[in-house]
Write an enzyme that holds these catalytic residues in place. Sequence first.
Site, PDB file in Angstrom:
ATOM      1  N   ASP A 443       0.603  22.865  27.236  1.00 26.38           N
ATOM      2  CA  ASP A 443       1.297  21.641  26.777  1.00 26.38           C
ATOM      3  C   ASP A 443       0.591  20.249  27.046  1.00 26.38           C
ATOM      4  OD1 ASP A 443       3.555  20.185  25.835  1.00 26.38           O
ATOM      5  OD2 ASP A 443       4.903  21.316  27.092  1.00 26.38           O
ATOM      6  N   ASP A 504      10.243  21.045  19.622  1.00 29.88           N
ATOM      7  CA  ASP A 504      11.416  21.171  20.643  1.00 29.88           C
ATOM      8  C   ASP A 504      12.338  21.117  19.980  1.00 29.88           C
ATOM      9  OD1 ASP A 504       9.705  21.218  22.564  1.00 29.88           O
ATOM     10  OD2 ASP A 504       9.604  19.107  23.387  1.00 29.88           O
TER      11      ASP A 504
HETATM   12  C1  GLA Z   1       7.641  19.914  26.202  1.00 29.86           C
HETATM   13  C2  GLA Z   1       7.634  21.263  25.606  1.00 29.86           C
HETATM   14  C3  GLA Z   1       8.915  22.020  25.860  1.00 29.86           C
HETATM   15  C4  GLA Z   1       8.762  22.210  27.418  1.00 29.86           C
HETATM   16  C5  GLA Z   1       9.022  20.712  27.920  1.00 29.86           C
HETATM   17  C6  GLA Z   1       8.613  20.935  29.464  1.00 29.86           C
HETATM   18  O1  GLA Z   1       8.558  19.059  25.702  1.00 29.86           O
HETATM   19  O2  GLA Z   1       7.558  20.943  24.105  1.00 29.86           O
HETATM   20  O3  GLA Z   1       8.964  23.111  25.159  1.00 29.86           O
HETATM   21  O4  GLA Z   1       7.861  23.028  27.778  1.00 29.86           O
HETATM   22  O5  GLA Z   1       7.599  20.105  27.485  1.00 29.86           O
HETATM   23  O6  GLA Z   1       8.700  20.060  30.384  1.00 29.86           O
END
Ligand code: GLA
Length: 677
Positions: A443, A504
């Site tokens: 990420d 997300d």
């Molecule tokens: C990002 C990712 C999510 C999750 C969060 C965790 O927003 O896109 O899927 O993994 O971080 O903090």
Amino acid sequence: MPLIEASPDGATIALHTAHTTYALRLDHTVRPIHWGPRISATDAATIPAWRSPHQDTFEGPLDGAEEFPTAGGPMFAPAALSTASDASLTVDGHDIHADELIIRLSGGLAVDLHYRVRPGTDVIERWSVVRHTGDTGEIVLGTHAAAAWCLPVRDNYRLTHVTGGWAREGWLHRVEVPVAETTLVSRRGVTSHGTNPWVMLDDGTAGEEAGEVWSTALAFSGSWRMTVSRTPAGRCSVLAAAGHDRTVTRLQPGEQAVSPTSAALYTGGGFGAASRAWHHYQREYVLPHADELRPVLYNSWEATSFTVTDEGQRALADRAATLGVELFVVDDGWFGARTSDRAGLGDWFPNPRRFPDGLRPLADHVRSLDMDFGLWVEPEMVNPDSDLHRAHPDWTLHQPGVPATELRHQLVLDFTRTDVRDWAFSQLDRIVRETGLTFLKWDFNRPFTQARPAAWTGHAHGVYDVIDRLRRTHPTLRVETCAGGGGRVDLGILARTDQAWTSDNTDAVDRLAIQHGYTQVYPPGTMVAWVTDSPNPITGREVPLPFRFHAAMAGVLGLGGDLTRWTDDELAYAADMVAQYRQIRPVVQHGTLYRLLPPTGALSASQYVLDDRVVVFVWRVTGAQRTVRLRLRGLDPATTYQGVSGAALMAAGLTVELPEGSGLASALVHLNADPPP
Ligand code: GLA
């Protein structure tokens, strides 16, 4: 026909893809001559050079028609190369190899223009190498583009691209190209949610299945820009470069700079054919393991957020295993003092209170349930409240003497530094060994601020270096690219990852539009989509479980809800849908995509074809329509599919029944070719 051929007089060079030709003329400069349907080099040699329509003395014949416009040269277009002292480049010569053409230019410095044909596809890749050939002094490159792509002359030009933001990636836009310079840009050090480094251009008449489309994409994950120029005299071109207007590259004597690759294609078959050509190219030449099927995964983020415990994850894993899930991924919250987004990033050790014996027991438990084990990491980031930052406050991107700008309470580690990269590699390598994991969700949750000029592009190369080393060291490791959802999806990162977290936003209705934008260029077999709880935690929308499944099954299916709260009926339905997905998965992940109805109306539909198998999804977003007739595409007309001929399915259509009622509903049809009589 060879992939690359010169005309008998040697002045015209034609690059042949599976169905198209890209031709250049070389004298003291390089001029684009043709980009479109296939013709021979001999035919291309008869095409006269472009002359501006009014032939007045204020129009340069190269305006908007230069292969690599250089600041200081005879150009009026945005420069592909600019240096502090400007340079006027002339052609020194060229080399033709089987699939590659290199044109050598010089003028104060040396530039090699590289062209590579990718056999079996319609894609041409271009990149440029700039060399400091002098003995003294520094050369400062402002712009150093991979390529300028000049389109043939048409009466009109239209630009297709995506815009968006966090939780709304990939919204498709189609606008007339103004007689101006239109720049798509990321000044964030990462590909970005705001737009994505690809464009499609047509003359305003192309549709999903017909018409000429030219498309280019840039394989890069740092700051970037693409400038679409349309001149008053009627030329249109696209400049594709790493970096934005503030970035520079410094070359000392003997040094060289290599641009990222810009890939491009032409098709006469509309936007759908352009997308299919992009998907095919990535499966053949970009994705590291395109022949594999991506597993059905479970991800804990929406279920447990930062409240990750050994017991809680086991409860989810036990449920996930009964549904047929193949990969269990523990998201954020397993390490350091990471009980919220305020602390712990950078301290990549299992939280001792949550995992007193480390992660191995949980990982072993997951494996005992016949699932692979995966973890979320964000290696490029650090919370100021972390042991790492206390030990190495100088490792972040920031301006000395100025308070560092925090976003999501975190700072960016400087991956242009060898010590930082070595540290990141050693942490990840240790985690892989300690847990035996085979999957990382990688990420990246904030853009750059206060970066040194070199970091806007150099950081991305540092990330590539760490991922490449990790994959070499652990060949069975698979990686998902994520940046707060789809903020880092591009041909550069997809060359070293296996799948992408698309957004997300897991609201299945919004997903139809997001997935529509994603699949314009990137293959459905990389597009991860989870079924999550309803009402959706981000949008609050209630979506029926079948609709949520059908939207997610159109890509790489995952589950992301709190399974401990699902009813027995929901769990039984989910197990059935996962089993169905595993059956249709090769068609969705490796097949050919036809977007039958875009997600802009009451109904939306997608079709996938692989050999003699066909999968069709239909979604009703509004209204109460019960029966839909969809003309299928890409079938063998002489084959029958469950009694109906391919010719009839394409000419008259497939009838699909939707559930009774009004509003959200969906259907999945799986057809197999009948055995020959
Ligand atoms: C990002 C990712 C999510 C999750 C969060 C965790 O927003 O896109 O899927 O993994 O971080 O903090």
